[in-house]
Motif scaffolding. Structure first.
Motif, PDB file in Angstrom:
ATOM      1  N   GLN A  12      13.303  64.205 107.498  1.00  0.00           N
ATOM      2  CA  GLN A  12      12.748  63.715 106.444  1.00  0.00           C
ATOM      3  C   GLN A  12      11.439  64.168 106.067  1.00  0.00           C
ATOM      4  N   GLU A  13      10.691  64.511 107.328  1.00  0.00           N
ATOM      5  CA  GLU A  13       9.253  64.981 107.359  1.00  0.00           C
ATOM      6  C   GLU A  13       8.959  66.385 107.429  1.00  0.00           C
ATOM      7  N   PHE A  14      10.072  66.983 108.196  1.00  0.00           N
ATOM      8  CA  PHE A  14       9.731  68.202 108.580  1.00  0.00           C
ATOM      9  C   PHE A  14      10.904  69.096 108.375  1.00  0.00           C
ATOM     10  N   SER A  41      10.003  79.014 120.891  1.00  0.00           N
ATOM     11  CA  SER A  41       8.805  78.588 120.016  1.00  0.00           C
ATOM     12  C   SER A  41       9.339  78.230 118.780  1.00  0.00           C
ATOM     13  N   LEU A  42       8.921  77.005 118.356  1.00  0.00           N
ATOM     14  CA  LEU A  42       9.285  76.465 116.883  1.00  0.00           C
ATOM     15  C   LEU A  42       8.375  76.142 115.904  1.00  0.00           C
ATOM     16  N   GLN A  43       8.708  76.651 114.754  1.00  0.00           N
ATOM     17  CA  GLN A  43       7.545  76.236 113.861  1.00  0.00           C
ATOM     18  C   GLN A  43       8.191  75.661 112.720  1.00  0.00           C
ATOM     19  N   PHE A  44       7.235  74.508 112.221  1.00  0.00           N
ATOM     20  CA  PHE A  44       7.573  73.480 111.404  1.00  0.00           C
ATOM     21  C   PHE A  44       6.834  73.641 110.390  1.00  0.00           C
ATOM     22  N   GLN A  45       7.238  72.894 108.970  1.00  0.00           N
ATOM     23  CA  GLN A  45       6.420  72.540 108.024  1.00  0.00           C
ATOM     24  C   GLN A  45       6.803  71.325 107.588  1.00  0.00           C
TER      25      GLN A  45
END
Length: 149
Positions: A12-14, A41-45
């Motif tokens: 819900q947030e990312f 390596s994880l990239q979140f928005q």
């Protein structure tokens, strides 16, 4: 949090925007043997609507209700102060309930400043209501007029 994986991985947030996988062979420090090492390596928005729905709207609603108590008439002092104090407690409650959902950083962020401003506006509206009642008291006004003359 529930994890959704229809087309991409998100909560819900990312939303996960990028995944990078690196594989290497490394030598251990103690055993001097070689091991496979995999680094993800994880990239979140972060979704902006998450903060609007969970933080801004509840706090803004309670603050506006507290400011609305300033327009209650002088003949309703008790209910005005009572409602204002309930709004102060509601602002504190919303702050404490949402505290665990705020990003864990070491400094104050815009959200902390927003909640502080909402709390101050709520307290000022209650103080204004009590001050108007005190100033409007006829005994106090008569005393001020007799001293100033």
């Amino acid at each position: 949090q529930q994890l959704y994986t229809e087309n991409n991985i998100h909560t819900q947030e990312f939303n996960m925007t990028d995944v990078e996988v690196k594989k290497a062979i490394v030598q251990g420090n103690v055993s001097l043997e070689y091991f496979d090492q995999v680094v993800f390596s994880l990239q979140f928005q972060r979704f902006a609507h998450y903060h609007v729905i969970h933080f801004i709207l509840p706090m803004l609603t309670v603050t506006m209700m507290a400011i609305g108590t300033m327009w209650m008439g002088r003949d309703h002092v008790g209910p005005r102060v009572n409602a204002g104090m309930k709004m102060v407690l509601a602002v504190l409650t919303v702050s404490f309930i949402t505290a665990r959902q705020r990003p864990p950083v070491g400094v104050d962020i815009w959200l902390d400043k927003f909640q502080t401003h909402c709390f101050l506006l709520t307290v000022v509206s209650v103080a204004e209501g009590m001050m108007v009642d005190f100033i409007g008291d006829t005994k106090w006004c008569a005393y001020c007029l007799s001293v100033s003359v």
